[in-house]
Design a protein around this motif. Structure first.
Motif, PDB file in Angstrom:
ATOM      1  N   GLU A  98      17.641   9.755   2.108  1.00  0.00           N
ATOM      2  CA  GLU A  98      18.942  10.408   1.954  1.00  0.00           C
ATOM      3  C   GLU A  98      19.750   9.873   0.777  1.00  0.00           C
ATOM      4  OE1 GLU A  98      21.661   7.821   5.045  1.00  0.00           O
ATOM      5  OE2 GLU A  98      21.017   9.850   5.555  1.00  0.00           O
ATOM      6  N   ASP A  99      19.357   8.730   0.234  1.00  0.00           N
ATOM      7  CA  ASP A  99      20.226   8.136  -0.776  1.00  0.00           C
ATOM      8  C   ASP A  99      19.795   8.416  -2.216  1.00  0.00           C
ATOM      9  OD1 ASP A  99      17.956   6.651  -0.526  1.00  0.00           O
ATOM     10  OD2 ASP A  99      18.935   4.802   0.086  1.00  0.00           O
ATOM     11  N   ILE A 100      18.768   9.246  -2.442  1.00  0.00           N
ATOM     12  CA  ILE A 100      18.333   9.415  -3.831  1.00  0.00           C
ATOM     13  C   ILE A 100      19.045  10.587  -4.499  1.00  0.00           C
ATOM     14  CG2 ILE A 100      16.094   8.416  -3.285  1.00  0.00           C
ATOM     15  CD1 ILE A 100      14.840  11.108  -3.673  1.00  0.00           C
ATOM     16  N   ASP A 104      16.580  11.542  -9.676  1.00  0.00           N
ATOM     17  CA  ASP A 104      15.553  10.620  -9.176  1.00  0.00           C
ATOM     18  C   ASP A 104      14.447  11.409  -8.471  1.00  0.00           C
ATOM     19  OD1 ASP A 104      14.120   8.501  -8.208  1.00  0.00           O
ATOM     20  OD2 ASP A 104      15.731   7.631  -7.012  1.00  0.00           O
ATOM     21  N   ARG A 108      10.463  11.829  -9.708  1.00  0.00           N
ATOM     22  CA  ARG A 108       9.289  11.416  -8.931  1.00  0.00           C
ATOM     23  C   ARG A 108       8.164  12.440  -9.024  1.00  0.00           C
ATOM     24  NH1 ARG A 108      11.558   7.909  -3.771  1.00  0.00           N
ATOM     25  NH2 ARG A 108      13.291   7.017  -4.916  1.00  0.00           N
TER      26      ARG A 108
ATOM     27  N   ARG B 101       9.322   5.053   6.738  1.00  0.00           N
ATOM     28  CA  ARG B 101      10.510   5.890   6.661  1.00  0.00           C
ATOM     29  C   ARG B 101      11.369   5.756   7.907  1.00  0.00           C
ATOM     30  NH1 ARG B 101       6.617   9.329   4.054  1.00  0.00           N
ATOM     31  NH2 ARG B 101       5.996  10.325   5.968  1.00  0.00           N
ATOM     32  N   ARG B 284      19.217  -1.701  -0.328  1.00  0.00           N
ATOM     33  CA  ARG B 284      19.313  -0.293  -0.710  1.00  0.00           C
ATOM     34  C   ARG B 284      20.757   0.127  -0.918  1.00  0.00           C
ATOM     35  NH1 ARG B 284      15.495   3.797   1.130  1.00  0.00           N
ATOM     36  NH2 ARG B 284      13.455   2.871   0.944  1.00  0.00           N
ATOM     37  N   SER B 289      19.618   3.195  -4.051  1.00  0.00           N
ATOM     38  CA  SER B 289      18.497   3.877  -3.421  1.00  0.00           C
ATOM     39  C   SER B 289      17.275   2.967  -3.466  1.00  0.00           C
ATOM     40  CB  SER B 289      18.199   5.202  -4.121  1.00  0.00           C
ATOM     41  OG  SER B 289      17.647   4.959  -5.386  1.00  0.00           O
ATOM     42  N   GLY B 343      23.630   8.300   9.689  1.00  0.00           N
ATOM     43  CA  GLY B 343      23.765   9.739   9.513  1.00  0.00           C
ATOM     44  C   GLY B 343      22.540  10.444  10.058  1.00  0.00           C
ATOM     45  N   ARG B 344      22.533  11.778   9.897  1.00  0.00           N
ATOM     46  CA  ARG B 344      21.456  12.577  10.469  1.00  0.00           C
ATOM     47  C   ARG B 344      20.078  12.086  10.058  1.00  0.00           C
ATOM     48  NH1 ARG B 344      24.084  14.924   6.079  1.00  0.00           N
ATOM     49  NH2 ARG B 344      24.762  12.802   6.216  1.00  0.00           N
ATOM     50  N   GLY B 345      19.799  12.139   8.758  1.00  0.00           N
ATOM     51  CA  GLY B 345      18.425  11.944   8.315  1.00  0.00           C
ATOM     52  C   GLY B 345      17.861  10.553   8.532  1.00  0.00           C
ATOM     53  N   GLU B 346      18.718   9.555   8.540  1.00  0.00           N
ATOM     54  CA  GLU B 346      18.221   8.202   8.359  1.00  0.00           C
ATOM     55  C   GLU B 346      17.339   7.696   9.488  1.00  0.00           C
ATOM     56  OE1 GLU B 346      20.847   4.675   8.072  1.00  0.00           O
ATOM     57  OE2 GLU B 346      20.354   4.844   5.959  1.00  0.00           O
ATOM     58  N   ARG B 348      15.201   9.151  11.185  1.00  0.00           N
ATOM     59  CA  ARG B 348      13.922   9.816  11.393  1.00  0.00           C
ATOM     60  C   ARG B 348      12.749   8.921  11.084  1.00  0.00           C
ATOM     61  NH1 ARG B 348      14.011  15.896   9.652  1.00  0.00           N
ATOM     62  NH2 ARG B 348      12.575  15.088   8.128  1.00  0.00           N
TER      63      ARG B 348
END
Lengths: 301, 348
Positions: A98-100, A104, A108, B101, B284, B289, B343-346, B348
């Motif tokens: 989520e942070d890219i 970036d 990739r 991930r 991070r 990132s 948050g939502r995505g993290e 997963r």
């Protein structure tokens, strides 16, 4: 890879391809030659094996029998990085950390072109800038991917696939979860890539009418087999829609571009006789294809 | 479309790339300064306080006999081990979390470090071993537990969520075995074994520091080479394969190095709690990132050495505790904060 490359030089094909999971085959002994420099759209009912076929073409699934070939050579015997410089893939629901940032993410996409510890080259820079420009994501480059709208995010992902500089681009339902305006936006973008750069596009789509409009070559699947393929106007028929989807429908001409348009019947809405629909066109065996004059004369008076 | 076409002036992608690298370098520099500051304090503070200037003089080989003994024999080994263990655990955690991930996929949550503890305590209490043999057992225990988790999680490949769930189950089992061994043990043996419950830098000696340093000299470069496909792997397996990465092979190699790093760190200092878990997310957040292997290693160094400083000198009432207790006290609230703000995505 890209320099002076004739458009659609590479040929992707499946020969007697059988794909499956845990011994259950989903795609049965299927033959397919993807026409170069054209847009091929694969359609079919849920669970007909269309996404499985696309994943097989992208060498993500190992065939149980048969083979996927790239320029006549079995794709699994080719170095995967070499294949990645020719065939790009956009999976159905790609996930980004989520942070890219968009820049970036798109950068990739250069992975298969970059040797270890090599510096970022002018070629990398040019291709990435091209990809951002072509997808209209230049001004989003600094944004984080998770702050984008659905349509913007999909364009950023397409830019990532373009940064790979592929001759053949495979996309699994690139329009899912997008509203209709953004669906058209994404499909127009892919059409522009195909026409402008000669990129061979192969995608799975859910919407039969959009598929018929955007495809040069339409592949209709049912139960793991191809039931029809060819130009949409030749492929789409009441019988084929019934066979592939188990759906009764009528087929008219898309008033915008003339491609065949499937109008489902369903259980609750009367299937009006052709004559009373106002269009004077002649239906042949349930297949109704009114001419342009009849359509305009009938509908709007 | 021609390759000879003019390269875009300035360069939007190059600019973004440079900005990202510049920020990472700035963060790394700041972390190095922080670790050096902690090191200076660690070498100065104590029952026999030595001003930093004298510490420096002693390090350069010009100290009094007493200063040399305190700095070089008592404090420097402890500090050095803290730096090495922190780097190993921090880098290990960041690799695990990136590859799978999942922010919960760190070796101290999924039972890799507990596996090391069980093996060490078994060697100590049941086999009656000591010294290097116990550390070797700890190293082996981490590898065995990690291999078991990997095999149990394997189902047409390894995915993050399944790996974490199986790892947590394995961790509970290992904790149970550890508890059983300790309750059956003689009280003095149990005291010795306690180090394998919490992690401690006391008893650091140059012999084991050399072993850890040599291990890291092999593992860190290996990790940096193997992490090249990680940037593609972070985009999901299908995308990574589309980009020409052998996803399962790349993941197995990275996990193997991360397990070895965690095993080396744990074998040297016990399961120092939460370092591997917090280092990656902090790194991070600092660099913007991931993957952030080097910053995570530096954060790990700062957390371990900083926590040890706290554990030795700054607790109320002048009590001294093993470093693992302090990192646990910092790490647990951090876990709660992470869960509250995720948050939502993290997740997963």
């Amino acid at each position: 890879m890209s320099a002076g490359r004739p458009a659609g030089r590479h040929e992707l094909a499946a020969r007697a391809l059988r794909l499956g999971f845990d011994g259950v085959s989903v795609v049965h002994d299927l033959d397919l030659v993807v026409p170069g420099a054209r847009t091929t759209v694969i359609v079919g009912a849920n669970a007909c094996g269309k996404s499985t076929l696309l994943r097989g073409l992208a060498r993500i699934l190992r065939p149980e029998r048969g083979a996927v070939t790239l320029d006549g050579r079995e794709i699994r015997t080719l170095p995967t990085r070499e294949v990645a410089r020719i065939v790009g893939l956009l999976p159905q629901q790609p996930l980004a950390p989520e942070d890219i940032s968009v820049a970036d993410l798109v950068g990739r996409g250069r992975h298969p072109h970059r040797a270890w510890a090599r510096r970022w080259s002018d070629e990398d820079e040019r291709v990435v800038a091209d990809a951002l420009a072509a997808t209209g994501t230049l001004e989003l480059a600094a944004r984080r991917v998770d702050t984008l709208s659905g349509g913007q995010r999909q364009r950023a992902w397409i830019a990532m696939a373009l940064a790979q500089d592929p001759d053949i681009l495979l996309l699994d339902e690139p329009t899912s979860f997008l509203d209709v305006a953004h669906q058209i936006d994404v499909l127009d973008l892919l059409c522009a890539l195909n026409r402008g750069r000669g990129t061979t596009v192969v995608m799975v789509l859910h919407d039969l009418n959009l598929a018929a409009r955007y495809a040069d070559h339409l592949v209709v699947m049912a139960e793991g087999r191809i039931v029809a393929s060819g130009p949409p106007a030749e492929v789409i028929s009441v019988e084929i829609v019934r066979e592939a989807y188990g759906l009764e429908c009528r087929i008219i001409e898309d008033p915008v571009c003339g491609s065949p348009m499937v109008v489902p019947v369903g259980r609750f809405h009367t299937d009006r006789p052709a004559a009373s629909s106002g269009s004077g066109g002649g239906g042949v065996g349930g297949l109704l294809l009114p001419g342009p004059a009849a359509r305009e004369g009938g509908e709007h008076q | 479309m021609s390759a000879r076409g003019a390269a875009v002036g300035g360069g939007i992608a190059r600019g973004a790339r440079r900005a990202r690298l510049r920020r990472a370098h700035r963060v790394e520099l700041a972390l190095v300064v922080l670790v050096l500051g902690i090191a200076a304090l660690s070498l100065s503070l104590g029952a026999y306080a030595i001003p930093p200037a004298d510490v420096l003089r002693t390090l350069l080989g010009d100290g009094t006999g007493r200063e040399e003994f305190v700095v070089l024999e008592l404090r420097l080994p402890r500090l050095t081990l803290g730096v090495l263990v922190g780097a190993a655990l921090g880098m290990s955690g960041e690799i695990f979390q990136s590859v799978l991930r999942n922010p919960l996929a760190s070796p101290d949550i999924i039972g890799v470090t507990v596996g090391a503890s069980v093996a060490a305590v078994l060697a100590l209490l049941v086999l009656g071993l000591g010294g290097v043999a116990v550390s070797a057992a700890a190293f082996g225990g981490a590898l065995i537990v990690a291999a078991a988790i990997y095999l149990l999680a394997w189902r047409d490949g390894v995915s993050g969520a399944r790996f974490v769930l199986i790892g947590v189950a394995v961790a509970f089992m290992a904790h149970a075995v550890l508890g059983y061994l300790l309750t059956r043990a003689d009280i003095r043996d149990a005291q010795t074994a306690l180090v394998w419950m919490v992690g401690s830098l006391s008893g650091a000696g140059w012999d084991e520091i050399v072993v850890v340093a040599v291990s890291l000299a092999v593992l860190v470069p290996a990790a940096l080479v193997l992490c090249v496909p990680l940037r593609a792997l972070e985009l999901g397996d299908d995308t990574a394969r589309g980009l020409g990465v052998r996803a399962q092979g790349a993941r197995l190699g990275l996990i193997a190095v991360a397990v070895a790093l965690a095993a080396v760190g744990t074998a040297a200092a016990g399961p120092v709690a939460f370092v591997a878990f917090v280092a990656g997310p902090i790194a991070r957040r600092l660099v913007g990132s991931g993957p952030a292997l080097v910053p995570a290693a530096l954060v790990g160094m700062a957390v371990v050495t900083g926590a040890d400083l706290l554990a030795l000198h700054l607790l109320p009432g002048g009590i001294q505790v093993p470093v693992g207790i302090v990192t646990g006290l910092i790490g647990a609230p951090y876990l709660l904060w992470l869960l509250a703000t995720t948050g939502r995505g993290e997740a997963r």
